[in-house]
Design an enzyme around this catalytic site. Structure first.
Site, PDB file in Angstrom:
ATOM      1  CE  LYS A  22     -55.295  53.405 -20.490  1.00  0.00           C
ATOM      2  NZ  LYS A  22     -54.133  52.851 -19.919  1.00  0.00           N
ATOM      3  NE  ARG A 396     -57.466  55.338 -15.633  1.00  0.00           N
ATOM      4  CZ  ARG A 396     -57.323  54.011 -15.718  1.00  0.00           C
ATOM      5  NH1 ARG A 396     -58.231  53.217 -15.218  1.00  0.00           N
ATOM      6  NH2 ARG A 396     -56.268  53.495 -16.291  1.00  0.00           N
TER       7      ARG A 396
HETATM    8  C1  UD1 Z   1     -50.372  46.844 -19.818  1.00  0.00           C
HETATM    9  C2  UD1 Z   1     -51.426  47.820 -20.252  1.00  0.00           C
HETATM   10  C3  UD1 Z   1     -52.823  47.195 -20.119  1.00  0.00           C
HETATM   11  C4  UD1 Z   1     -52.876  45.848 -20.831  1.00  0.00           C
HETATM   12  C5  UD1 Z   1     -51.734  44.960 -20.432  1.00  0.00           C
HETATM   13  C6  UD1 Z   1     -51.664  43.673 -21.250  1.00  0.00           C
HETATM   14  C7  UD1 Z   1     -50.455  49.955 -19.738  1.00  0.00           C
HETATM   15  C8  UD1 Z   1     -50.416  51.132 -18.850  1.00  0.00           C
HETATM   16  N1  UD1 Z   1     -51.332  49.000 -19.439  1.00  0.00           N
HETATM   17  O1  UD1 Z   1     -50.597  46.586 -18.432  1.00  0.00           O
HETATM   18  O2  UD1 Z   1     -53.764  48.074 -20.698  1.00  0.00           O
HETATM   19  O3  UD1 Z   1     -54.094  45.209 -20.493  1.00  0.00           O
HETATM   20  O4  UD1 Z   1     -50.473  45.650 -20.602  1.00  0.00           O
HETATM   21  O5  UD1 Z   1     -51.591  43.973 -22.599  1.00  0.00           O
HETATM   22  O6  UD1 Z   1     -49.745  49.877 -20.730  1.00  0.00           O
HETATM   23  N2  UD1 Z   1     -47.145  40.445 -14.353  1.00  0.00           N
HETATM   24  C9  UD1 Z   1     -46.507  39.859 -13.251  1.00  0.00           C
HETATM   25  N3  UD1 Z   1     -45.431  40.521 -12.716  1.00  0.00           N
HETATM   26  C10 UD1 Z   1     -44.961  41.693 -13.232  1.00  0.00           C
HETATM   27  C11 UD1 Z   1     -45.624  42.268 -14.345  1.00  0.00           C
HETATM   28  C12 UD1 Z   1     -46.723  41.618 -14.891  1.00  0.00           C
HETATM   29  O7  UD1 Z   1     -46.894  38.802 -12.779  1.00  0.00           O
HETATM   30  O8  UD1 Z   1     -43.998  42.236 -12.691  1.00  0.00           O
HETATM   31  C13 UD1 Z   1     -48.334  39.764 -14.911  1.00  0.00           C
HETATM   32  C14 UD1 Z   1     -49.598  40.617 -14.734  1.00  0.00           C
HETATM   33  O9  UD1 Z   1     -50.197  40.435 -13.471  1.00  0.00           O
HETATM   34  C15 UD1 Z   1     -50.461  40.098 -15.876  1.00  0.00           C
HETATM   35  C16 UD1 Z   1     -49.419  39.806 -16.983  1.00  0.00           C
HETATM   36  O10 UD1 Z   1     -48.173  39.675 -16.312  1.00  0.00           O
HETATM   37  O11 UD1 Z   1     -51.087  38.920 -15.479  1.00  0.00           O
HETATM   38  C17 UD1 Z   1     -49.290  40.862 -18.047  1.00  0.00           C
HETATM   39  O12 UD1 Z   1     -49.086  42.122 -17.420  1.00  0.00           O
HETATM   40  P1  UD1 Z   1     -48.389  43.346 -18.147  1.00  0.00           P
HETATM   41  O13 UD1 Z   1     -48.153  43.036 -19.595  1.00  0.00           O
HETATM   42  O14 UD1 Z   1     -47.238  43.784 -17.327  1.00  0.00           O
HETATM   43  O15 UD1 Z   1     -49.539  44.429 -18.055  1.00  0.00           O
HETATM   44  P2  UD1 Z   1     -49.464  45.922 -17.539  1.00  0.00           P
HETATM   45  O16 UD1 Z   1     -48.143  46.530 -17.910  1.00  0.00           O
HETATM   46  O17 UD1 Z   1     -49.942  45.962 -16.125  1.00  0.00           O
END
Ligand code: UD1
Length: 422
Positions: A22, A396
């Site tokens: 996914k 989903r």
């Molecule tokens: C993606 C996955 C999700 C998975 C996660 C961690 C997708 C669509 N979703 O989510 O299933 O659980 O990776 O493996 O691929 N953060 C910030 N600022 C940012 C971006 C992230 O503070 O701009 C923080 C987030 O709040 C979180 C951490 O970084 O605490 C990791 O987030 P991230 O790896 O970006 O997760 P997603 O891309 O949202």
């Protein structure tokens, strides 16, 4: 509204074939916008998140042909329009259109993304990365406007190895002038899978799967053919199901290395499993040992498996600990597991799980995708019937879960319910 009804005390025997990832597919589909040619994707899972992305691409003018898991996408007639809020908020991954549209057209206007409520989930790292590449970012109410005269390659150090930011910055950098380096990049298997598609399209991307990704901007990206990598979170979920109630359950079409952190934990618990080239064979044992686990970025223990794994830990002997380090709000399954007989207490980001003998069936709610998976696993082994509301969250992200589990012996069905009954 949809509900899942499960009869418990299940034994799972046979083969479960794992679908395409996914989290990879939801990035590969927006990536096709960057190409000037036709992109063919294979092994695309048939889940509702993909339907939402198809809706967005079609709205933008792409021509999409779909034959089961194969998709052919032609973005030649796409125009860079503002994506309506009601479609972009259906899923988290709509944010990949930001990087892709910015990369291709140097301008994007988009509403905040949706997705599971498992924490604050800001996208500040995506936006500050776009700014470092030369874009101007404005935020008005619930909308972002990102605009660049030109994008110029630069060095970007991510303070957190964010999956979404790493992929979005790769998208924004493929057409930028000169070289971009992303330091402390995320290393998840889907990062590599996405980089491979970009490479096939003619992008100069190297280092995906390591801490540093380098992108040398190009002028044209062509069509490509690409296969979605197997979903290691779906694989891990079924492997945990096998540990709970498998009798020679084979979880097939996987890359076992992608779930090495889970396999290590299962071995520590005393689990009986055989790792083959592209599958894991697993059976339930009587007495699992308790363990302590902490979620980490890949190759550490995935946050996406923390919730399903807690179901298994609930039935282990002694006291286990789970520390969630990635998201602030990822224990919403706990009150429902407790309702089913578990003994879990939460303090901050740490869950303490005292092993119990059994779950009992109950009426529970899937609050998010992986919380739903955790409850399904509990329902499979519970005494009696479990009814899970909000099962749309699970649909989903897990392709054909009803059919896959039924085929190996589970007794379950998904049914529509009228709103008045909820
Ligand atoms: C993606 C996955 C999700 C998975 C996660 C961690 C997708 C669509 N979703 O989510 O299933 O659980 O990776 O493996 O691929 N953060 C910030 N600022 C940012 C971006 C992230 O503070 O701009 C923080 C987030 O709040 C979180 C951490 O970084 O605490 C990791 O987030 P991230 O790896 O970006 O997760 P997603 O891309 O949202």
């Amino acid at each position: 509204m949809k509900q899942m009804v499960l009869e418990g005390s299940t034994k799972l025997t046979g083969i479960v074939e794992i679908s395409g990832s996914k989290n990879s597919a939801v990035a590969l589909i927006p990536a096709t916008l960057l190409s000037d040619g036709i992109v063919e994707l294979d092994n695309v899972p048939m889940i509702s998140d993909i339907e939402a992305l198809i809706e967005i691409l079609t709205f933008l003018g792409a021509e999409i042909k779909r034959d089961k898991q194969k998709m052919t996408i032609d973005c030649a007639k796409v125009s860079n329009k503002e994506i309506p809020e009601q479609i972009s908020k259906k899923l988290r991954a709509s944010y990949y259109f930001m990087g892709a549209l910015l990369g291709k057209y140097k301008h994007v206007e988009m509403y905040f993304p949706g997705g599971c409520s498992i924490g604050k989930r800001p996208i500040d790292l995506h936006l500050s990365g776009f700014e470092k590449l030369g874009a101007k970012v404005e935020v008005a109410e619930n909308k972002y406007m990102v605009d660049a005269k030109e994008l110029i390659g630069t060095d970007i150090e991510l303070p957190i190895a964010s999956v979404g930011a790493t992929i979005n910055l790769m998208f924004a950098a493929v057409y930028a002038k000169g070289k971009t380096r992303i330091y402390n990049a995320a290393k998840e298997p889907h990062i590599v899978n996405v980089a491979e598609l970009l490479q096939q399209m003619g992008a100069k991307v190297s280092g995906a799967g390591t801490h540093t990704i380098e992108i040398e901007g190009v002028e044209v990206l062509k069509g490509a053919q690409h296969r979605v990598v197997p979903d290691y979170i779906e694989a891990g979920t079924y492997v945990i199901a096998g540990a709970l109630c498998g009798e020679n359950l084979e979880v097939k079409n996987i890359v076992p290395e992608h779930i090495a952190s889970l396999i290590n934990q299962l071995k520590q618990m005393g689990c009986s499993l055989t790792v083959l080239k592209d599958s894991v064979r697993i059976s339930k044992i009587e007495n699992y040992k308790s363990v302590a686990v902490k979620t980490e970025v890949y190759p550490g223990f995935p946050t996406d498996l923390q919730q399903p794994f807690m179901t298994l830990l609930s039935l282990a002997e002694g006291t286990s600990k789970v520390e969630e380090t990635i998201f602030e709000n990822r224990f919403m399954h706990v009150p429902y597991l407790n309702q089913m007989g578990a003994n879990i207490t939460i303090e901050g980001q740490i869950a303490t799980i005292k092993g119990v003998k059994a779950f009992h069936g109950s009426d529970v709610v899937a609050t998010d995708l992986r919380a739903g998976a955790a409850l399904i696993l509990a329902g499979l082994v519970a005494e009696g019937q479990t009814v899970i509301d909000g099962i749309e969250h699970v649909l989903r992200g897990y392709e054909n879960i009803e059919e896959k589990l039924s085929n190996v012996g589970a007794k379950l069905r998904v049914r529509e319910i009228e709103l008045s009954r909820v």
